[in-house]
Design a protein around this motif. Structure first.
Motif, PDB file in Angstrom:
ATOM      1  N   GLY A  78       0.723  16.038   1.621  1.00  0.00           N
ATOM      2  CA  GLY A  78       0.355  17.433   1.397  1.00  0.00           C
ATOM      3  C   GLY A  78       1.053  18.412   2.318  1.00  0.00           C
ATOM      4  N   GLY A  79       1.476  17.941   3.519  1.00  0.00           N
ATOM      5  CA  GLY A  79       2.122  18.831   4.476  1.00  0.00           C
ATOM      6  C   GLY A  79       3.586  19.089   4.191  1.00  0.00           C
ATOM      7  N   THR A  80       4.115  18.496   3.125  1.00  0.00           N
ATOM      8  CA  THR A  80       5.520  18.690   2.776  1.00  0.00           C
ATOM      9  C   THR A  80       5.834  20.179   2.617  1.00  0.00           C
ATOM     10  OG1 THR A  80       5.660  16.541   1.678  1.00  0.00           O
ATOM     11  CG2 THR A  80       7.275  18.218   1.005  1.00  0.00           C
ATOM     12  N   GLY A  81       6.934  20.607   3.220  1.00  0.00           N
ATOM     13  CA  GLY A  81       7.336  22.006   3.137  1.00  0.00           C
ATOM     14  C   GLY A  81       6.827  22.828   4.302  1.00  0.00           C
ATOM     15  N   LEU A  82       5.620  22.526   4.758  1.00  0.00           N
ATOM     16  CA  LEU A  82       5.038  23.267   5.878  1.00  0.00           C
ATOM     17  C   LEU A  82       5.488  22.694   7.217  1.00  0.00           C
ATOM     18  CD1 LEU A  82       1.392  23.744   4.603  1.00  0.00           C
ATOM     19  CD2 LEU A  82       2.972  25.591   5.181  1.00  0.00           C
ATOM     20  N   LYS A  83       5.808  21.426   7.230  1.00  0.00           N
ATOM     21  CA  LYS A  83       6.196  20.754   8.457  1.00  0.00           C
ATOM     22  C   LYS A  83       7.593  20.168   8.291  1.00  0.00           C
ATOM     23  CE  LYS A  83       1.369  19.480   9.357  1.00  0.00           C
ATOM     24  NZ  LYS A  83       0.422  18.374   9.586  1.00  0.00           N
ATOM     25  N   ASN A  84       8.266  19.926   9.402  1.00  0.00           N
ATOM     26  CA  ASN A  84       9.633  19.424   9.356  1.00  0.00           C
ATOM     27  C   ASN A  84       9.693  17.977   8.888  1.00  0.00           C
ATOM     28  OD1 ASN A  84      10.658  21.833  10.372  1.00  0.00           O
ATOM     29  ND2 ASN A  84      10.407  21.172  12.501  1.00  0.00           N
ATOM     30  N   GLY A  85      10.829  17.609   8.324  1.00  0.00           N
ATOM     31  CA  GLY A  85      11.096  16.213   7.992  1.00  0.00           C
ATOM     32  C   GLY A  85      10.454  15.750   6.698  1.00  0.00           C
ATOM     33  N   ASP A  86      10.837  14.539   6.317  1.00  0.00           N
ATOM     34  CA  ASP A  86      10.260  13.916   5.124  1.00  0.00           C
ATOM     35  C   ASP A  86       8.870  13.392   5.456  1.00  0.00           C
ATOM     36  OD1 ASP A  86      12.584  14.457   3.822  1.00  0.00           O
ATOM     37  OD2 ASP A  86      13.419  12.445   4.007  1.00  0.00           O
ATOM     38  N   ARG A  87       7.884  13.764   4.615  1.00  0.00           N
ATOM     39  CA  ARG A  87       6.491  13.360   4.849  1.00  0.00           C
ATOM     40  C   ARG A  87       5.950  12.787   3.549  1.00  0.00           C
ATOM     41  NH1 ARG A  87       4.218  15.500   9.517  1.00  0.00           N
ATOM     42  NH2 ARG A  87       5.787  16.601  10.770  1.00  0.00           N
ATOM     43  N   PHE A  88       5.559  11.517   3.601  1.00  0.00           N
ATOM     44  CA  PHE A  88       5.128  10.864   2.365  1.00  0.00           C
ATOM     45  C   PHE A  88       4.335   9.602   2.686  1.00  0.00           C
ATOM     46  CE2 PHE A  88       9.303   9.517   3.692  1.00  0.00           C
ATOM     47  CZ  PHE A  88       9.372   8.156   3.462  1.00  0.00           C
ATOM     48  N   ARG A  89       3.695   9.083   1.651  1.00  0.00           N
ATOM     49  CA  ARG A  89       2.952   7.833   1.772  1.00  0.00           C
ATOM     50  C   ARG A  89       3.527   6.809   0.817  1.00  0.00           C
ATOM     51  NH1 ARG A  89      -0.804  11.694   3.162  1.00  0.00           N
ATOM     52  NH2 ARG A  89      -2.083  11.153   4.973  1.00  0.00           N
ATOM     53  N   VAL A  90       3.388   5.547   1.187  1.00  0.00           N
ATOM     54  CA  VAL A  90       3.851   4.438   0.351  1.00  0.00           C
ATOM     55  C   VAL A  90       2.727   3.423   0.248  1.00  0.00           C
ATOM     56  CG1 VAL A  90       5.565   2.629   0.030  1.00  0.00           C
ATOM     57  CG2 VAL A  90       6.225   4.766   1.157  1.00  0.00           C
ATOM     58  N   ILE A  91       2.344   3.093  -0.983  1.00  0.00           N
ATOM     59  CA  ILE A  91       1.321   2.068  -1.204  1.00  0.00           C
ATOM     60  C   ILE A  91       2.028   0.784  -1.628  1.00  0.00           C
ATOM     61  CG2 ILE A  91      -0.707   1.391  -2.527  1.00  0.00           C
ATOM     62  CD1 ILE A  91      -1.357   4.334  -2.889  1.00  0.00           C
ATOM     63  N   LEU A  92       1.888  -0.255  -0.784  1.00  0.00           N
ATOM     64  CA  LEU A  92       2.478  -1.566  -1.058  1.00  0.00           C
ATOM     65  C   LEU A  92       1.362  -2.525  -1.457  1.00  0.00           C
ATOM     66  CD1 LEU A  92       4.890  -2.098   1.977  1.00  0.00           C
ATOM     67  CD2 LEU A  92       5.587  -2.264  -0.397  1.00  0.00           C
ATOM     68  N   PRO A  93       1.227  -2.862  -2.741  1.00  0.00           N
ATOM     69  CA  PRO A  93       0.166  -3.806  -3.140  1.00  0.00           C
ATOM     70  C   PRO A  93       0.470  -5.213  -2.626  1.00  0.00           C
ATOM     71  CG  PRO A  93       1.599  -3.316  -4.999  1.00  0.00           C
ATOM     72  CD  PRO A  93       2.028  -2.404  -3.891  1.00  0.00           C
ATOM     73  N   LEU A  94      -0.559  -5.930  -2.205  1.00  0.00           N
ATOM     74  CA  LEU A  94      -0.403  -7.297  -1.694  1.00  0.00           C
ATOM     75  C   LEU A  94      -0.551  -8.299  -2.833  1.00  0.00           C
ATOM     76  CD1 LEU A  94      -2.576  -6.954   1.541  1.00  0.00           C
ATOM     77  CD2 LEU A  94      -0.075  -6.912   1.377  1.00  0.00           C
ATOM     78  N   ASN A  95       0.271  -9.339  -2.804  1.00  0.00           N
ATOM     79  CA  ASN A  95       0.198 -10.331  -3.885  1.00  0.00           C
ATOM     80  C   ASN A  95      -1.095 -11.142  -3.819  1.00  0.00           C
ATOM     81  OD1 ASN A  95       0.876 -11.860  -1.631  1.00  0.00           O
ATOM     82  ND2 ASN A  95       2.070 -13.327  -2.819  1.00  0.00           N
ATOM     83  N   VAL A  96      -1.644 -11.278  -2.614  1.00  0.00           N
ATOM     84  CA  VAL A  96      -2.987 -11.853  -2.442  1.00  0.00           C
ATOM     85  C   VAL A  96      -3.722 -10.986  -1.432  1.00  0.00           C
ATOM     86  CG1 VAL A  96      -2.379 -14.232  -3.013  1.00  0.00           C
ATOM     87  CG2 VAL A  96      -2.175 -13.455  -0.648  1.00  0.00           C
ATOM     88  N   PRO A  97      -5.004 -10.729  -1.634  1.00  0.00           N
ATOM     89  CA  PRO A  97      -5.745  -9.890  -0.690  1.00  0.00           C
ATOM     90  C   PRO A  97      -5.721 -10.492   0.715  1.00  0.00           C
ATOM     91  CG  PRO A  97      -6.992 -10.213  -2.702  1.00  0.00           C
ATOM     92  CD  PRO A  97      -5.839 -11.163  -2.773  1.00  0.00           C
ATOM     93  N   MET A  98      -5.741  -9.633   1.720  1.00  0.00           N
ATOM     94  CA  MET A  98      -5.712 -10.073   3.110  1.00  0.00           C
ATOM     95  C   MET A  98      -7.123 -10.004   3.697  1.00  0.00           C
ATOM     96  SD  MET A  98      -3.714  -8.420   6.440  1.00  0.00           S
ATOM     97  CE  MET A  98      -2.092  -8.491   5.724  1.00  0.00           C
ATOM     98  N   PRO A  99      -7.708 -11.134   4.105  1.00  0.00           N
ATOM     99  CA  PRO A  99      -9.038 -11.115   4.721  1.00  0.00           C
ATOM    100  C   PRO A  99      -9.045 -10.241   5.969  1.00  0.00           C
ATOM    101  CG  PRO A  99      -8.366 -13.356   4.169  1.00  0.00           C
ATOM    102  CD  PRO A  99      -7.163 -12.497   3.979  1.00  0.00           C
TER     103      PRO A  99
END
Length: 1019
Positions: A78-99
């Motif tokens: 959400g802060g993209t444009g208001l703050k410097n630099g590239d700002r983003f999130r990445v969701i990496l799904p796990l092939n098996v859930p991690m306890p």
């Protein structure tokens, strides 16, 4: 997730508006939680994805490259444009859930695998905001779904396992005094173990606990009771049996921390000190050999034994402890003794000697070199003869240097010759070069050995010991949320305290948060009355705490008569600097207690550092550069060569003096000092051993965890101060810019130091030919980038000859305003080819292993092509099957095994950024496809314009000089086949004239040099 039409929208053009809008954002935690339970780590069952939070820690392109094999969803924060630099999130799904328990185990591994993500992602239960679109900056927001493999945290190829640091790892190879538990301490330990592990331990865990309890001497009856309470129900092997078979020699007392709750302190273990270091590797250090060695008692000083030392000639080393009177031996009443000059690295040290930073008062006669003040010369000027290292320039400027043949030069705090080389290389090189003008040189320090100086051969080495009146203790604290731990600890101390904290913003936060009276000391406030009085009086007076940056490690002397004092050190420091800082307290009779705070982090495995191998590589490069340089006979091309590759030479530990290339031995000493610093950070045994040499009691390290809420608040306060400091700096520079434009520049007495210093920097650029209308632009550049003036000087010094790398880059850009990744790669590869020939004499192995270029290049089995739209590696897929390339690039005749290319798109951009200014990458649609492009902001490093004084025309005669020096000059009627270079501007060749050659590509001389090198079989 990737359809922006379905995102929540808001409109914010300020950070305040964004903060208000953010309160309504939706957020998720990618985990399964216990039903109807609060969001706490203890209530997590499984994690289903890793969510990375990138806030200017990396570019989109870098992360895409790193995750290209995985399935992920990426979206702008959400802060993209208001703050410097590239700002983003990445969701990496796990092939098996991690306890949940695995998440804790892999915590350090996640940090190491994704260093570009904000640390908050490791918390697991940290909420992550779902996509939200700021309509004010809508065009900068985007999202994408990349298909690939699902991340497998159990696969070491996906997530290499990194052991979370444990005390057992930290204290490996260190033998401590035996732990002695009082009855009450033993009872408290038993209760802590039962509270934490009641009914949880199986056979193997019980067996290990039995060994540990026996190791510390717990009574058998008590030990069995503890084991009974922590055993799993229905155990079969009796605990009496386990205890009888337990071998205490196989146990380590620090293993007890595994049986108590996090944060529980076992005081009997923490009060142990290091008895000795068990590592054979560390003990095999050769014993130092001295030409004389003395131990002084508290009432004796160096002056009493000085006549027993021979300093009559050559370079000499005096290693003398604190309070031996090193400096006062060579001066009296603020003036150097006749026959001596005294220099120190910092003006604060000179001021503490009451010197005037002038070497003109040096003795001109021939001193005998032994005894305090025994030189027979008389002062040749009104100065004190005491100055900073920078004042050595006054010696070098003297036309008649014979006047120094009877003078002894004393270099105080000589450890700075290698410790400070990273930012004082020019001064240090010139200082060492001046030694030859003096009758004798004495290097002084209390924390060095002769082996630290590979560049200096010593005539005599003397060692003077003086045991500290005070006991010196050091306790290492391995922390999480370190800032909070340090502040809390300072508040609990009661003795006079000095704090070393090399972070100005944090210094201010600490001062506001502690309840004790304090004074901040750093370069920004050194001229304030409070700080001036503190240095002048040399007492803490009403202050309980002095908080300073690295500037107070030397030059500060606190002479209060005290019994016990505390020394707080925030972050890494080598043992030598710890010794120096501890000794800022001069008159302590009881104890000096050092509290050393470090972030808890994994132990790194370090390769051995071979000085001989480093020196051999540097000598080889020196010889190669000498051969190339001697093939250049014109002054213009020589200057171009040195200015173009001067930075690379410095990185590669080579320098030129009087036309000869030499190994920078001091650079090697500095690099080796950096290696030792890394070793101390990662090896508590090495760290302890060195501190024991300085007389410290080294206590068992402990673990401390700060409070999360306090740590977050401290982080916010540091950011607020940082932003305010940056705004104040910007305001000063904007005023200067306006004053220059209106021709109303303030005089030095009426302006801040930053204003005056920056104006001086602009003046220097104007002298070098800066267009006066660009003065304001230079200040704007400095506001945005503190290294801007250094880059501007590089632009000003650039010699345009038609053969420079910058000209090659500019010709390849050919008027474009932005480059796609493959275009950047193509130009970078041509730069690599040119550097390989001109700087490394065609030695691809040397280039790929060098400090200057090794991290940017890699070997390739593909060919290059001059079609910038087809530069990707698949272009030459068929040619790569053969032994040689067939495209018309610089390596047409070079086997493919020698072809080097930029090792990544990031490296390619970094290479071009050595010569031109490129902006941040951005997405752009080209022919319906989204691609990344990097804008070209300037065709030099700054965008400033300079009027060149030197001629830039390159004649054929200059170019032929390279061939003549190598004795392979062809007949004018013979065509010499050379690798072809495609150029947008042809090379005009007129054999027998002085006509100019118009060159915007790699010119003929370089091609002939490359051919010549190939014939020498260097490649």
């Amino acid at each position: 997730m990737v359809d922006k039409n379905q995102w929540r929208t808001f409109n914010a053009v300020s950070k305040e508006q964004y903060a208000e809008a953010k309160k309504k954002f939706d957020a998720i935690v990618m985990a399964e939680m216990k039903r109807d339970m609060p969001r706490k780590a203890d209530n997590v069952i499984k994690f289903y994805a890793i969510v990375l939070d990138i806030d200017d820690g990396a570019t989109y392109q870098l992360v895409r490259e790193d995750l290209k094999k995985y399935e992920y969803v990426l979206y702008s924060s959400g802060g993209t444009g208001l703050k410097n630099g590239d700002r983003f999130r990445v969701i990496l799904p796990l092939n098996v859930p991690m306890p949940a328990q695995d998440w804790k185990r892999f915590n350090t591994s996640l940090s190491e695998r994704f260093p570009y993500s904000d640390e908050c992602f490791k918390k697991g239960i940290q909420i992550q905001y779902l996509p939200a679109l700021n309509l004010a900056y809508e065009k900068q927001f985007f999202a994408e779904h990349h298909k690939g493999e699902w991340f497998d945290y159990q696969n070491p190829d996906d997530l290499p396992y990194v052991e979370t640091i444990s005390l057992e790892q930290v204290v490996m190879n260190v033998i401590f005094e035996d732990a002695v538990f009082s009855t009450s301490e033993m009872s408290e330990l038993a209760g802590a173990i039962i509270d934490h592990q009641a009914g949880q331990l199986g056979y193997e865990e019980r067996r290990l606990l039995a060994q540990r309890l026996k190791h510390i001497g717990m009574d058998d009856i008590d030990a069995v009771q503890v084991l009974d309470r922590v055993s799993k129900p229905c155990f079969t092997t009796s605990n009496n049996f386990l205890l009888k078979g337990a071998n205490p020699n196989y146990a380590h007392a620090e293993g007890l921390y595994k049986h108590v709750a996090k944060g529980v302190r076992i005081s009997a273990l923490e009060s142990r000190i290091v008895r000795y270091v068990a590592s054979k590797k560390l003990l095999d250090v050769p014993q130092a050999k001295y030409d004389g060695e003395w131990t002084l008692d508290s009432n004796n000083y160096l002056s009493g034994i000085f006549d027993s030392m021979d300093f009559t000639s050559g370079n000499n080393l005096l290693i003398s402890d604190m309070a031996t009177g090193k400096s006062s031996t060579f001066m009296i009443d603020g003036k150097a003794n006749p026959g001596f000059l005294v220099i120190a690295p910092l003006s604060s040290i000179v001021e503490s000697f009451k010197g005037d930073n002038s070497l003109s008062g040096s003795g001109s006669g021939s001193g005998s070199g032994s005894g305090s003040g025994s030189g027979s010369g008389s002062g040749s000027g009104s100065g004190s003869g005491i100055g900073t290292w920078n004042q050595i320039e006054s010696i070098l400027r003297e036309k008649d240097k014979t006047k120094f043949e009877g003078i002894t030069l004393v270099v105080d705090e000589c450890h700075g010759l290698f410790e400070d080389y990273g930012y004082k290389s020019k001064v240090i090189n010139r200082l060492i070069d001046s030694f030859k003008y003096f009758k004798a040189v004495i290097l002084m320090s209390g924390t060095v050995e002769a082996e630290n100086f590979s560049s200096i051969t010593f005539n005599k080495v003397y060692r003077v010991h003086k045991p500290s009146q005070a006991t010196k203790n050091i306790r290492t604290m391995l922390c999480t949320k370190k800032d909070d731990v340090v502040i809390d600890h300072i508040n609990k101390l009661t003795n006079k305290t000095i704090v070393l904290m090399n972070n100005k913003n944090l210094c201010e936060v600490v001062q506001k948060r502690i309840s004790r009276s304090s004074l901040i000391v750093n370069a920004d406030v050194n001229n304030t009355p409070e700080v001036q009085n503190f240095f002048k009086n040399r007492t803490m007076g009403s202050y309980d705490v002095i908080i300073g940056t690295n500037s107070i490690v030397e030059g500060l002397s606190i002479e209060d008569k005290l019994t016990d004092v505390d020394v707080v050190i925030w972050d890494d420091l080598v043992p030598e600097r710890i010794e120096q800082f501890t000794n800022r307290f001069r008159n302590v009779t009881g104890s000096k207690n050092v509290w050393y705070f470090l972030d808890r982090k994994p132990v790194e495995a370090l390769d051995d550092y071979s000085q001989n191998a480093v020196l051999d590589d540097a000598r080889t490069l020196s010889s190669s550069l000498q051969w190339i340089y001697e093939a250049i006979s014109t002054d213009t091309l020589c200057r171009r060569f040195m200015r173009q590759f001067g930075g690379d030479m410095s990185s590669d530990l080579v320098y030129m003096h009087d036309g000869k290339f030499s190994v920078s031995f001091t650079g090697v000493d500095y690099e080796y000092a950096q290696h030792r610093a890394s070793q101390y950070r990662n090896d508590f045994a090495a760290f302890s051993q060195r501190l024991i040499v300085f007389g410290f009691n080294v206590f068992y390290p402990t673990i401390a965890d700060g409070k999360e809420k306090s740590a977050e608040k401290i982080k916010e306060e540091k950011l607020f101060i940082s932003e305010a400091r940056e705004k104040e700096r910007e305001n000063v520079l904007e005023v200067l810019k306006a004053d220059i434009e209106s021709n109303t520049v303030k005089c030095e007495a009426d302006a801040p130091e930053l204003y005056t210093a920056t104006y001086g920097s602009v003046q220097k650029l104007l002298v070098k030919g800066l267009d006066k209308w660009d003065a304001g632009k230079a200040i704007t550049g400095y506001i945005e980038d503190e290294s801007f003036f250094a880059k501007a000087h590089a632009d000003a010094d650039c010699v345009q000859t038609g053969e420079t790398i910058r000209e090659l880059v500019v010709s390849e850009i050919y008027g474009r305003t932005e480059l796609q990744a493959h275009e950047t790669q193509a130009i970078a590869d041509k730069v690599i080819a040119k550097v390989l020939v001109e700087y490394f004499a065609g030695d691809a192995k040397a280039m790929s292993e060098s400090r200057s270029w090794g991290g940017l290049v890699s070997k390739s089995h593909t060919c290059s092509t001059n079609d910038l739209n087809k530069r990707d590696s698949y272009v030459c897929e068929q040619q790569a099957k053969s032994d040689a390339c067939s495209t018309n690039d610089l390596y047409k005749e070079i086997p493919k095994r020698h072809f080097l290319q930029a090792k990544s798109s990031k490296a390619a951009k970094e290479i071009l950024s050595k010569y031109i200014r490129m902006g941040k990458g951005k997405s752009k649609t080209v022919k319906g496809v989204s691609v990344r492009v990097a804008p070209i902001e300037a065709l030099n490093l700054t965008g400033l314009h300079f009027t060149k004084i030197e001629g830039q025309a390159v004649t054929n005669k200059m170019m032929q000089s390279i061939i003549q020096k190598a004795q392979v000059l062809p007949s004018n009627n013979v065509q010499v086949p050379v690798p072809e270079i495609e150029s947008s501007v042809s090379v005009l060749h007129v054999p027998d004239s002085e006509s100019q050659v118009s060159v915007l590509q790699v010119p003929e001389s370089v091609l002939k040099l490359q051919k010549m090198i190939m014939k020498r079989s260097i490649i």
